[in-house]
Design an enzyme around this catalytic site. Structure first.
Site, PDB file in Angstrom:
ATOM      1  N   SER A 182      12.167 -33.287  -1.863  1.00 15.69           N
ATOM      2  CA  SER A 182      12.438 -32.172  -1.597  1.00 15.69           C
ATOM      3  C   SER A 182      12.592 -31.452  -3.038  1.00 15.69           C
ATOM      4  O   SER A 182      13.235 -31.889  -3.835  1.00 15.69           O
ATOM      5  CB  SER A 182      13.710 -32.182  -0.786  1.00 15.69           C
ATOM      6  OG  SER A 182      14.323 -31.075  -0.680  1.00 15.69           O
ATOM      7  N   LYS A 197      16.363 -36.594  -1.309  1.00 10.47           N
ATOM      8  CA  LYS A 197      15.720 -36.837  -0.174  1.00 10.47           C
ATOM      9  C   LYS A 197      14.420 -38.046  -0.644  1.00 10.47           C
ATOM     10  O   LYS A 197      13.858 -37.750  -1.568  1.00 10.47           O
ATOM     11  CB  LYS A 197      15.177 -35.555   0.185  1.00 10.47           C
ATOM     12  CG  LYS A 197      16.104 -34.676   0.794  1.00 10.47           C
ATOM     13  CD  LYS A 197      16.414 -35.176   2.249  1.00 10.47           C
ATOM     14  CE  LYS A 197      15.312 -34.349   3.205  1.00 10.47           C
ATOM     15  NZ  LYS A 197      15.586 -34.448   4.389  1.00 10.47           N
ATOM     16  N   GLU A 200       4.702 -38.059   9.291  1.00  8.79           N
ATOM     17  CA  GLU A 200       4.727 -36.623   9.999  1.00  8.79           C
ATOM     18  C   GLU A 200       3.447 -35.963  10.199  1.00  8.79           C
ATOM     19  O   GLU A 200       3.147 -35.473  11.238  1.00  8.79           O
ATOM     20  CB  GLU A 200       5.671 -35.735   9.333  1.00  8.79           C
ATOM     21  CG  GLU A 200       7.246 -36.413   9.297  1.00  8.79           C
ATOM     22  CD  GLU A 200       8.082 -35.544   8.541  1.00  8.79           C
ATOM     23  OE1 GLU A 200       8.886 -34.606   8.864  1.00  8.79           O
ATOM     24  OE2 GLU A 200       8.227 -36.012   7.224  1.00  8.79           O
TER      25      GLU A 200
END
Ligand code: ARG
Length: 462
Positions: free
Chosen positions: A277, A283, A290
């Site tokens: 991130s 992160k 996804e």
């Protein structure tokens, strides 16, 4: 630029119209199959005497040389060309002169583009099946190592009954097996030759379509010229198959997204297949999973698009059909990259088997087995259900797991409970008890793995 059809026109085509109607930006990737189709067509024209042997040879040699030059990157297509078919003919003319103009005898771009699309798709299907097979092989080999690895099996995303990781992975094996079967079936209808149908009605030249079909590896001919130039249901069929592959991938992707959360913690995705991130330094995101999940939407959009494009088209060829390739190539690229990235992501994933085992502890997924125990001792199932319900309630109040009860505690609920009841409450025992064909017990899973190994074929499986 000179056109394939300039003769009857007095005015230049408006540039905006040229740009609007051109398809080279999309269909350039057909160049190789287009040349292959032309070589077969020219050879056949030579054989039936429509071209002299010298003319056929000159055209074939020119096409071979052109193919080499394009493959070697020595040729850039004119971005203003109408489509790849006219561009190849222009390049051939540049190379061998006016005789190139004889190649298009007894042929139209209508049967030509249908032929190219089928050849290209046939190879796409073969590549896709091979990639799916590699993914299945990984599932199979990994399943072999996890016959005894226990994790919660879910219904409604609630703990239901323990299953083995092998059983879970094999569920996907079978989805992909059906995908390959569907693709193989779809290939039969893709692999028919339209060439020789000309614009729409056939041709007055004495063609040998069988010869062309054989040279190009087609299994048969399209039997109606009107249908041949305007049928795209082979595209729709493939898009439906692709949408299902994407659906299966997207389910698996969703599980990887869930499983890689701290809440589940069942899998650790490798750094090399995850992203970070820009604001939160801690992160590690499962973006590949996804995107596979998200790109399923593209496959559905492509399928829907192709169906809508075809709807209510009168016979035979209509320019609408040019849009097929946008849908087809998008879906092919999407599904090929998604299968291969799923394989890459899985092959580098670490399964947290101790976390899986912990998740089963105290989850009451052994309650059915306790009721079944009483049934085997002669108690009606309804009553057994009631008794075990009370045991579960007791455990919940005491904050203990069902598998932690001893015989003495169990016997306060029913004197049918014996020492063996305690053993069968262990998740391992619960899983191992489900020996029915297709069930999660190691021997049942072993049986499906044996069958799967045979279906997958090839010596490299073991
Ligand atoms: N570029 C067209 C297509 O992809 C093929 C050309 C057919 N054009 C024509 N005017 N009949 O479908």
């Amino acid at each position: 630029m000179s056109k394939l059809w300039g003769g009857r026109f007095e005015k230049q085509t408006d540039e905006a119209v040229e740009a609007f109607t051109a398809s080279i930006g999309v269909d350039a990737r057909l160049w190789e199959v287009d040349i292959r189709g032309s070589i077969a067509h020219a050879r056949m024209l030579g054989k039936v005497g429509v071209l002299t042997p010298e003319e056929a040879d000159a055209i074939i040699a020119g096409l071979h040389a052109l193919r080499e030059d394009i493959a070697a990157g020595r040729i850039a297509f004119d971005p203003k060309a109408e489509d790849i078919h006219s561009e190849i003919e222009r390049l051939l003319t540049e190379r061998i002169g006016a005789v190139a103009g004889k190649l298009h005898t007894a042929r139209s771009r209508n049967d030509q583009v249908a032929t190219d699309t089928r050849l290209y798709l046939r190879e796409g299907i073969d590549t896709l099946c091979e990639q799916i097979r590699l993914l299945q092989k990984w599932l199979l080999q990994t399943a072999r190592n996890h016959l005894h690895t226990i994790l919660p099996g879910f219904t409604h995303l609630q703990h239901a009954q323990p299953v083995s990781l092998a059983h879970h992975l094999m569920a996907y094996f079978w989805m992909f097996q059906r995908d390959r079967e569907r693709l193989t079936d779809c290939r039969k209808r893709v692999n028919l030759l339209p060439l020789g149908s000309a614009a729409l009605a056939g041709t007055s030249f004495p063609l040998d379509r069988e010869m062309v079909a054989q040279e190009l590896g087609f299994d048969g001919l399209c039997e109606n010229s009107l249908d041949a130039v305007s049928d795209r249901d082979f595209v729709v069929e493939f898009l439906a198959c692709a949408a299902l592959v994407m659906t299966h991938l997207s389910r698996l992707a969703e599980e990887l997204v869930l499983w890689s959360t701290p809440e589940f913690g069942f899998v650790e995705l490798d750094d090399s297949v995850t992203t970070g991130s820009s604001i939160m330094p801690q992160k590690k995101n499962p973006d590949v999973a996804e995107l596979i999940r998200g790109r399923m939407a593209r496959a559905v959009a492509d399928l829907t698009g192709a169906l809508v494009m075809l709807k209510a088209l009168p016979l035979s060829y209509n320019r609408d059909l040019q849009e097929d390739k946008g849908f087809l190539f998008d879906a092919l690229d999407t599904v090929l990259s998604s299968v291969s990235l799923m394989h890459l992501m899985l092959s580098r994933a670490q399964f947290r088997t101790e976390r899986m085992r912990q998740a089963v502890r105290g989850d009451f997924s052994n309650a059915t087995d306790l009721a079944d125990y009483l049934v085997r001792k002669g108690m009606p199932f309804r009553q057994a259900h009631e008794v075990v319900g009370r045991v579960v309630q007791y455990c919940l109040k005491q904050g203990v797991a069902l598998e932690d009860l001893d015989v003495a505690q169990l016997r306060t609920f029913s004197d049918l409970f014996g020492a063996d009841a305690v053993q069968l409450l262990q998740p391992e025992a619960v899983m191992q008890a489900r020996r029915s064909r297709g069930g999660t017990a190691p021997e049942a899973v072993h049986q499906q793995i044996q069958l799967a190994t045979q279906l997958l074929g090839g010596e490299d499986i073991r």
